[in-house]
Write an enzyme that holds these catalytic residues in place. Structure first.
Site, short mmCIF file in Angstrom:
data_model
loop_
_atom_site.label_atom_id
_atom_site.label_comp_id
_atom_site.label_asym_id
_atom_site.label_seq_id
_atom_site.Cartn_x
_atom_site.Cartn_y
_atom_site.Cartn_z
N ILE A 49 -73.65 53.21 -58.13
CA ILE A 49 -75.04 53.25 -58.59
C ILE A 49 -75.26 52.12 -59.59
O ILE A 49 -74.46 51.92 -60.51
CB ILE A 49 -75.35 54.61 -59.24
N CYS A 50 -76.36 51.42 -59.41
CA CYS A 50 -76.68 50.30 -60.28
C CYS A 50 -77.39 50.79 -61.54
O CYS A 50 -78.53 51.26 -61.48
CB CYS A 50 -77.56 49.29 -59.53
#
Length: 237
Positions: free
Chosen positions: A86-87
């Site tokens: 996840i960014c």
């Protein structure tokens, strides 16, 4: 091999989490690898994620806290892809924005907050509110199928078992109602049918009585009158 500073820092953060738990967040290191942490985020009330339990992992580099961790989510949630990094500004997607003062609790609090948002990012997905609610409802059952989750979070497994028992009890209480309703309907029909039958029978009986001859006293009266009339000529003689 994790550096001593990394190990000491993670051990310290775990003790802090145990002493002062973060609301809606539970996190524990793997028994075999302190660099791998497992977490559960509880969906906030008033959001499509309410009632959901979202399991995932944080993988810390040996250089932590000077380098950021990677974050993934295992539970289908409708916000992030599963098993994909996840960014976040607090993840290894953005090492330039990482702050060594951030901790596991601040990382997960930020992740939970970002989960409630709708901003697109690398690793996010776009789903409807109904889909998110459906996934929230089935999240605990999904998690309990994962061996690592069952081992690290027994309290959630117990919670799931209690939910199952409650659902079974509810089903057992509601199931007998249908036959009772059917029986009531049948009894009602039975109550109506005899009345209908009596009504029809009474009508037939009245018709039958109407077809019968004159009453006996009328017949006797007629016979007496007839006898008197026949005797008049004899009396005149």
């Amino acid at each position: 091999m994790a550096e001593k500073a990394c190990i000491k820092r993670l051990q310290k953060e775990y003790r802090a989490l145990c002493k002062e738990p973060v609301s809606h967040v539970v996190a524990r290191p793997s028994p075999n690898d302190i660099l791998e942490w497992h977490y559960v985020l509880e969906g906030s009330e008033g959001t499509p994620f309410a009632g959901g339990f979202y399991y995932g992992k944080i993988k810390f580099p040996p250089e932590y806290p000077y380098k950021p961790p990677g974050i993934t989510m295992t539970t289908p949630n409708g916000r992030f892809m599963t098993q994909k990094k996840i960014c976040l500004s607090m993840s290894d997607f953005h090492p330039e924005s990482w702050n060594p003062m951030w901790s596991v609790s601040s990382i997960l609090t930020g992740l939970l907050s970002f989960m409630m948002d709708t901003s697109p990012t690398t690793g996010s997905v776009n789903t409807t509110v109904i889909e998110k609610q459906r996934l929230a409802k089935s999240s605990l059952a999904f998690n309990c199928k994962t061996p690592a989750f069952r081992k690290l979070f027994p309290e959630y497994v117990e919670k799931y078992n209690q939910q199952q028992l409650a659902e079974q009890a509810t089903t057992q209480l509601t199931t007998p109602e249908s036959p009772q309703k059917s029986d009531t309907k049948v009894e009602s029909e039975k109550t109506i049918d005899p009345t209908k039958g009596d009504s029809e029978g009474g009508l037939k009986e009245r018709k039958k009585n109407n077809k019968q001859g004159l009453p006996a006293w009328i017949i006797l009266l007629l016979v007496s009158v007839f006898g008197v009339v026949m005797a008049l000529p004899l009396l005149q003689l």
